[in-house]
Design a protein around this motif. Structure first.
Motif, PDB file in Angstrom:
ATOM      1  N   SER A  38      31.697  13.385  21.372  1.00  0.00           N
ATOM      2  CA  SER A  38      32.834  12.831  22.270  1.00  0.00           C
ATOM      3  C   SER A  38      31.973  11.456  22.892  1.00  0.00           C
ATOM      4  N   LEU A  39      33.465  10.543  22.808  1.00  0.00           N
ATOM      5  CA  LEU A  39      33.182   9.416  23.388  1.00  0.00           C
ATOM      6  C   LEU A  39      33.099   9.508  25.614  1.00  0.00           C
ATOM      7  N   GLU A  40      31.970   9.110  25.863  1.00  0.00           N
ATOM      8  CA  GLU A  40      32.097   8.718  27.533  1.00  0.00           C
ATOM      9  C   GLU A  40      31.847   7.948  28.284  1.00  0.00           C
ATOM     10  N   ILE A  41      32.912   7.327  28.678  1.00  0.00           N
ATOM     11  CA  ILE A  41      32.601   6.464  30.090  1.00  0.00           C
ATOM     12  C   ILE A  41      32.016   6.740  31.427  1.00  0.00           C
ATOM     13  N   LYS A  42      30.875   5.946  31.535  1.00  0.00           N
ATOM     14  CA  LYS A  42      30.970   5.779  33.642  1.00  0.00           C
ATOM     15  C   LYS A  42      31.144   4.992  33.639  1.00  0.00           C
ATOM     16  N   GLU A  65      37.729  13.072  21.705  1.00  0.00           N
ATOM     17  CA  GLU A  65      37.104  14.241  21.844  1.00  0.00           C
ATOM     18  C   GLU A  65      37.489  15.385  20.599  1.00  0.00           C
ATOM     19  N   ILE A  66      35.844  14.755  19.582  1.00  0.00           N
ATOM     20  CA  ILE A  66      36.593  15.593  18.439  1.00  0.00           C
ATOM     21  C   ILE A  66      35.516  17.276  19.054  1.00  0.00           C
ATOM     22  N   GLY A  67      36.029  18.281  18.738  1.00  0.00           N
ATOM     23  CA  GLY A  67      36.248  19.745  19.553  1.00  0.00           C
ATOM     24  C   GLY A  67      34.986  20.290  18.299  1.00  0.00           C
ATOM     25  N   GLU A  68      34.975  19.623  17.465  1.00  0.00           N
ATOM     26  CA  GLU A  68      34.064  20.670  16.216  1.00  0.00           C
ATOM     27  C   GLU A  68      33.481  20.140  15.188  1.00  0.00           C
ATOM     28  N   THR A 116      42.896  16.534  15.098  1.00  0.00           N
ATOM     29  CA  THR A 116      40.428  16.563  15.606  1.00  0.00           C
ATOM     30  C   THR A 116      40.629  15.677  16.871  1.00  0.00           C
ATOM     31  N   LEU A 117      41.505  14.709  16.815  1.00  0.00           N
ATOM     32  CA  LEU A 117      40.860  13.798  18.041  1.00  0.00           C
ATOM     33  C   LEU A 117      41.837  14.814  18.681  1.00  0.00           C
ATOM     34  N   ILE A 118      41.049  14.117  20.758  1.00  0.00           N
ATOM     35  CA  ILE A 118      41.987  14.588  21.549  1.00  0.00           C
ATOM     36  C   ILE A 118      41.338  13.249  22.720  1.00  0.00           C
ATOM     37  N   ALA A 145      48.596   9.358  26.658  1.00  0.00           N
ATOM     38  CA  ALA A 145      47.591   7.866  27.234  1.00  0.00           C
ATOM     39  C   ALA A 145      46.447   7.265  28.905  1.00  0.00           C
ATOM     40  N   VAL A 146      45.548   6.609  28.676  1.00  0.00           N
ATOM     41  CA  VAL A 146      44.806   6.501  29.746  1.00  0.00           C
ATOM     42  C   VAL A 146      44.797   4.964  29.356  1.00  0.00           C
ATOM     43  N   GLU A 147      44.774   4.249  31.047  1.00  0.00           N
ATOM     44  CA  GLU A 147      44.369   2.736  30.956  1.00  0.00           C
ATOM     45  C   GLU A 147      43.695   2.837  31.956  1.00  0.00           C
ATOM     46  N   ILE A 148      42.133   1.724  31.289  1.00  0.00           N
ATOM     47  CA  ILE A 148      41.221   2.079  32.000  1.00  0.00           C
ATOM     48  C   ILE A 148      40.499   0.251  32.099  1.00  0.00           C
ATOM     49  N   PRO A 149      41.063   0.344  33.325  1.00  0.00           N
ATOM     50  CA  PRO A 149      40.216  -0.895  33.771  1.00  0.00           C
ATOM     51  C   PRO A 149      38.756  -1.816  33.106  1.00  0.00           C
ATOM     52  N   ILE A 150      39.017  -2.320  32.571  1.00  0.00           N
ATOM     53  CA  ILE A 150      38.057  -3.438  31.809  1.00  0.00           C
ATOM     54  C   ILE A 150      36.055  -3.430  32.638  1.00  0.00           C
ATOM     55  N   HIS A 151      36.862  -4.031  34.478  1.00  0.00           N
ATOM     56  CA  HIS A 151      35.756  -4.227  35.079  1.00  0.00           C
ATOM     57  C   HIS A 151      35.033  -2.648  35.581  1.00  0.00           C
ATOM     58  N   GLU A 152      35.553  -1.681  35.113  1.00  0.00           N
ATOM     59  CA  GLU A 152      35.827  -0.707  36.584  1.00  0.00           C
ATOM     60  C   GLU A 152      34.141   0.048  35.195  1.00  0.00           C
ATOM     61  N   ILE A 153      34.033  -0.058  34.181  1.00  0.00           N
ATOM     62  CA  ILE A 153      33.491   0.138  33.272  1.00  0.00           C
ATOM     63  C   ILE A 153      31.955   0.071  33.072  1.00  0.00           C
ATOM     64  N   LEU A 154      30.974   0.692  33.461  1.00  0.00           N
ATOM     65  CA  LEU A 154      29.221   0.411  33.626  1.00  0.00           C
ATOM     66  C   LEU A 154      29.262   1.180  32.191  1.00  0.00           C
ATOM     67  N   GLU A 155      29.370   2.273  31.588  1.00  0.00           N
ATOM     68  CA  GLU A 155      28.383   2.197  30.158  1.00  0.00           C
ATOM     69  C   GLU A 155      29.322   3.592  30.208  1.00  0.00           C
ATOM     70  N   THR A 156      29.182   3.354  27.988  1.00  0.00           N
ATOM     71  CA  THR A 156      29.786   4.329  26.984  1.00  0.00           C
ATOM     72  C   THR A 156      28.715   4.364  26.037  1.00  0.00           C
ATOM     73  N   LYS A 157      28.956   6.170  25.725  1.00  0.00           N
ATOM     74  CA  LYS A 157      28.646   7.325  25.203  1.00  0.00           C
ATOM     75  C   LYS A 157      28.772   7.130  24.087  1.00  0.00           C
TER      76      LYS A 157
END
Length: 137
Positions: free
Chosen positions: A85-89, A101-104, A13-15, A59-71
């Protein structure tokens, strides 16, 4: 670096969306090791400066200091299948970028994200706003 394992709601399910231009690539040995370890898990590796997500040989690596918001956004089923979906700005994007994302849409998938929310907030050092976008029509 601490590693955390989250059992998936279903193995298919999860992508994990690796397409975001700001996601930093990881090396092949890390990718291979995590994909062997836990095929039915989302593996999260945390550090003070970044968080890495490993899922199904991606895999994805995200620098924490670059995260402005998460929804956490979700559309319920109507004419379309809906989605969750979990999305980041971040500092390099003027829009939200999909991370997971769960596509359904399913109640089980939404419940899974909601039970993981506090862990994800702690690892990403940000709050996650949950937004019901209505029906997918």
């Amino acid at each position: 670096m601490p590693t955390h394992n989250i059992l998936l709601p279903s193995s298919d399910t999860l992508i994990l969306d690796e397409r975001s231009s700001w996601a930093r690539p990881i090396n092949a040995s890390e990718r291979a090791e995590c994909s062997k370890l836990l095929k039915r898990h989302l593996v999260v590796e945390t550090h003070d400066a970044w968080v890495k997500f490993f899922l199904k040989e991606k895999a994805v690596e995200i620098p924490i200091h670059e995260i402005l918001e998460t929804k956490l956004l979700y559309f319920r089923r109507a004419k379309g299948p809906g989605w969750i979906s979990l999305e980041i700005k971040n500092t390099n994007a003027n829009q939200l970028v999909r991370l997971l994302e769960i596509g359904e849409f399913s109640e089980a998938g939404l419940a899974w994200f909601q039970t993981q929310k506090s862990k994800l907030e702690g690892w990403m050092k940000t709050s996650i706003d949950v937004i019901d976008c209505g029906f997918d029509c």
